[in-house]
Design a protein around this motif. Structure first.
Motif, short mmCIF file in Angstrom:
data_model
loop_
_atom_site.label_atom_id
_atom_site.label_comp_id
_atom_site.label_asym_id
_atom_site.label_seq_id
_atom_site.Cartn_x
_atom_site.Cartn_y
_atom_site.Cartn_z
N GLY A 1 0.78 -1.23 0.00
CA GLY A 1 0.00 0.00 0.00
C GLY A 1 0.81 1.28 0.00
O GLY A 1 0.25 2.37 -0.14
N ASP A 2 2.11 1.17 0.15
CA ASP A 2 2.98 2.35 0.16
C ASP A 2 2.96 2.99 -1.23
O ASP A 2 3.32 2.37 -2.22
N ASP A 3 2.53 4.28 -1.30
CA ASP A 3 2.43 4.95 -2.60
C ASP A 3 3.36 6.16 -2.71
O ASP A 3 3.22 6.97 -3.62
N ILE A 4 4.32 6.31 -1.79
CA ILE A 4 5.27 7.42 -1.87
C ILE A 4 6.54 6.93 -2.55
O ILE A 4 7.21 6.02 -2.05
N CYS A 5 6.85 7.53 -3.70
CA CYS A 5 8.12 7.23 -4.37
C CYS A 5 9.18 8.14 -3.73
O CYS A 5 9.36 9.29 -4.15
N ASN A 6 9.87 7.62 -2.72
CA ASN A 6 10.76 8.45 -1.91
C ASN A 6 12.01 8.90 -2.65
O ASN A 6 12.60 9.94 -2.30
N GLY A 7 12.48 8.13 -3.63
CA GLY A 7 13.65 8.55 -4.41
C GLY A 7 14.89 8.74 -3.56
O GLY A 7 15.57 9.76 -3.67
N ALA A 8 15.21 7.77 -2.73
CA ALA A 8 16.40 7.89 -1.88
C ALA A 8 17.67 7.85 -2.72
O ALA A 8 18.50 8.76 -2.67
N VAL A 9 17.81 6.78 -3.51
CA VAL A 9 18.95 6.71 -4.43
C VAL A 9 18.79 7.74 -5.54
O VAL A 9 19.72 8.48 -5.87
#
Length: 564
Positions: free
Chosen positions: A344-352
């Motif tokens: 259910g996680d819908d945040i594309c955090n873009g860590a890398v």
């Protein structure tokens, strides 16, 4: 402004070369002034802390025009100040970038009709599509499908996939990459296995618009695209950012999109054509477009929002030649909320991608400030909307704060894959410019070697922010971390890269990990520090190598009064 590669090729031989200051009329020699540089005092905590914060859920995936942007810009300004840098746009830390956000919704199926043909395909699962037009409703109705091979019009290469067809009101069906991507080597009409800009979807959609097409559909194929359908679905659904074109907008289709490979095959075969035979024909010189005799229809609504995003610019003024600039670029944005993961996680955090590169701008600025001002000025540019098509970088390049003909060159940083120390670095686009000589010297000092990009068919040189500068003539280096890891060699390096691409790239699981080993990232950061300092303390003006597609643009800029 659109720089066509045909222009560069046509003018290549007619323009004089970039000169070293005070050496008018002479071609630069292969010998460049490359000073030795001591190691920089780089702070790993800076990298860790900024990457962690930028990729936290509180930043909501750093989508331009959202609260995530507000928090990102505020954090960067705070950290650039603390690093001892100065505002890069006069008294301001930012450059406003006018954008429009278009969010498609209520998608009808993509229907294909014709004599005995009645097909229907679902949005996201089978196809995706967006509009570049600022309109509340997009509608494609009974648009004739035309297979146009790779969708390339390159007069300087004697290649025109649109020859003899009027595309007005029609939909172009286009293959991804360019015709010789399956070559073993790098020789061929389109550089063999190495993708040219003609292979990028950005070019294909631009050209379809120039040809007057109503729509363009690129056929996805994982190997030549270098990413899976999950990346396409995630990237092309939800809010999309574009430039605010205004009255002088270039020609644009009603819809640009992608179809799954098996969907394209089904469509083409329903038209009575052999899909594999058409693909094979498209690779050959003299290919002609093939009308399929069937039509496509779909419709969707759009929510349109105009807003200003921001590039963040910091600088360290040079002590001897402050009006000559060395550029460092990284994009701060990511995809915001995207297709949810299974949990259910819908945040594309873009860590890398690309909290790491953004953090690197601050860490490098901090180290250079500690070392004191070099001879030339150093610029640290965190750009917006890279994920939407390098929009922030293109806006800066077309509206430069620091003149491009006084920008010596630069380094782009896009995604540090945290994999541990390596024996090499991966050079994307090697052999393009004299900056390779600086890289060779920096690698020798680090005790490492350069490895050419193992996937030249992916066209990575045309897929990050440095490309906006290269198109306008500024020599730029783009380097990735190495795959020959000290622990596990190339087998381990490839496994880590493959896992990231398959499971985390452009998805909700590109998240910060407290257990990451940062030693390899800091090793790469030391290389970037050395490169920037070498260029800043050099007296040379490196150019593109003879025959490179960007050489002519740089030569013209340097030949002008006061240039280079």
């Amino acid at each position: 402004m659109r720089i066509r590669l045909a222009f560069a090729a046509a003018t290549l031989m007619s323009l004089s070369a970039c000169q070293m200051p005070g050496e008018a009329g002479e071609e630069p020699t292969a010998s460049l002034d490359i000073p030795e540089v001591e190691d920089g005092d780089l702070n790993e905590a800076t990298m860790v802390d900024i990457t962690r914060e930028l990729s936290s859920d509180a930043f909501e995936g750093r989508m331009p025009g959202t609260v995530g942007e507000e928090k990102t810009v505020a954090l960067l300004i705070e950290r650039f100040k603390a690093a001892g840098l100065q505002p890069g746009n006069g008294d301001s830390w930012v450059q406003k970038v006018p954008l429009v956000e278009i969010t498609g919704r209520d998608y009808a199926p993509l229907t294909i009709a014709g004599d005995g043909v009645d097909l229907s395909f679902d949005f996201a699962e089978d196809w995706v599509g967006v509009t570049y037009r600022e309109e509340a409703q997009s509608s494609l109705e009974d648009s004739e499908l035309v297979f146009v091979g790779y969708g390339i019009n390159a007069p300087e290469r004697e290649w025109n996939d649109y020859e003899g067809v009027d595309m007005a009101g029609k939909t172009a069906v286009i293959l991804v990459n360019d015709p010789d991507w399956e070559s073993d080597g790098l020789e061929g009409t389109f550089n063999g296995r190495a993708m040219t800009y003609y292979g990028r979807w950005t070019y294909k959609f631009e050209e379809a618009g120039e040809q007057g097409a109503a729509a363009a559909l690129v056929v996805h194929d994982t190997e030549p695209a270098s990413y899976g359908w999950n990346v396409v679905e995630s990237s092309w659904s939800g809010p999309q950012a574009y430039p605010q074109y205004g009255a002088n907008a270039p020609p644009r289709t009603q819809m640009n999109g992608w179809v799954q490979n098996q969907v394209a095959r089904q469509i083409v075969e329903a038209a009575g054509q052999d899909f594999d035979a058409l693909v094979a024909a498209a690779k050959q010189p003299g290919f002609k477009p093939v009308p399929l005799g069937i039509t496509a229809s779909t419709a969707f609504s759009n929510d349109v929002r105009k807003f200003e995003s921001q590039n963040v610019i910091a600088m360290l003024e040079g002590a001897e030649r402050p009006d000559e600039y060395v550029m460092h670029t990284a994009h701060w944005d990511h995809l915001g909320r995207c297709t949810p993961a299974d949990d259910g996680d819908d945040i594309c955090n873009g860590a890398v991608d690309n909290a790491t590169g953004t953090a690197a701008l601050v860490a490098l600025g901090e180290a250079h400030a500690k070392a004191g001002a070099p001879d030339r000025s150093l610029v640290f540019l965190a750009v917006t909307a890279e994920e939407s098509g390098l929009l922030g970088a293109h806006y800066y390049a077309q509206n430069p704060v620091f003149p491009l003909d006084q920008t010596v060159g630069g380094i782009n940083m896009d995604a540090f894959l945290v994999a541990g120390p390596s024996n090499d670095v991966t050079v994307v686009g090697p052999g393009k410019s004299q900056l390779d000589q600086f890289l060779d010297a920096a690698l020798k000092a680090d005790g490492r070697v350069a490895t050419p990009n193992p996937e030249p068919q992916a066209g990575y040189y045309y897929r990050s922010d440095h490309f906006a500068f290269a198109k306008l003539g500024v020599p730029m280096l783009y380097i990735d971390g190495g795959e020959d890891l000290k622990d596990g060699g190339r087998t381990a390096g490839k496994a880590i890269a493959d896992e990231y691409r398959a499971n985390r790239y452009h998805g909700p699981k590109d998240e910060f990990d407290e257990n990451w080993d940062w030693s390899g990232v800091m090793q790469d950061l030391q290389l970037y520090y050395r490169l920037g300092r070498m260029m800043a303390n050099s007296t040379s003006w490196p150019n593109w190598n003879e025959g490179d597609e960007f050489r002519a643009v740089r030569d013209e800029a340097c030949a002008a009064e006061g240039g280079c």
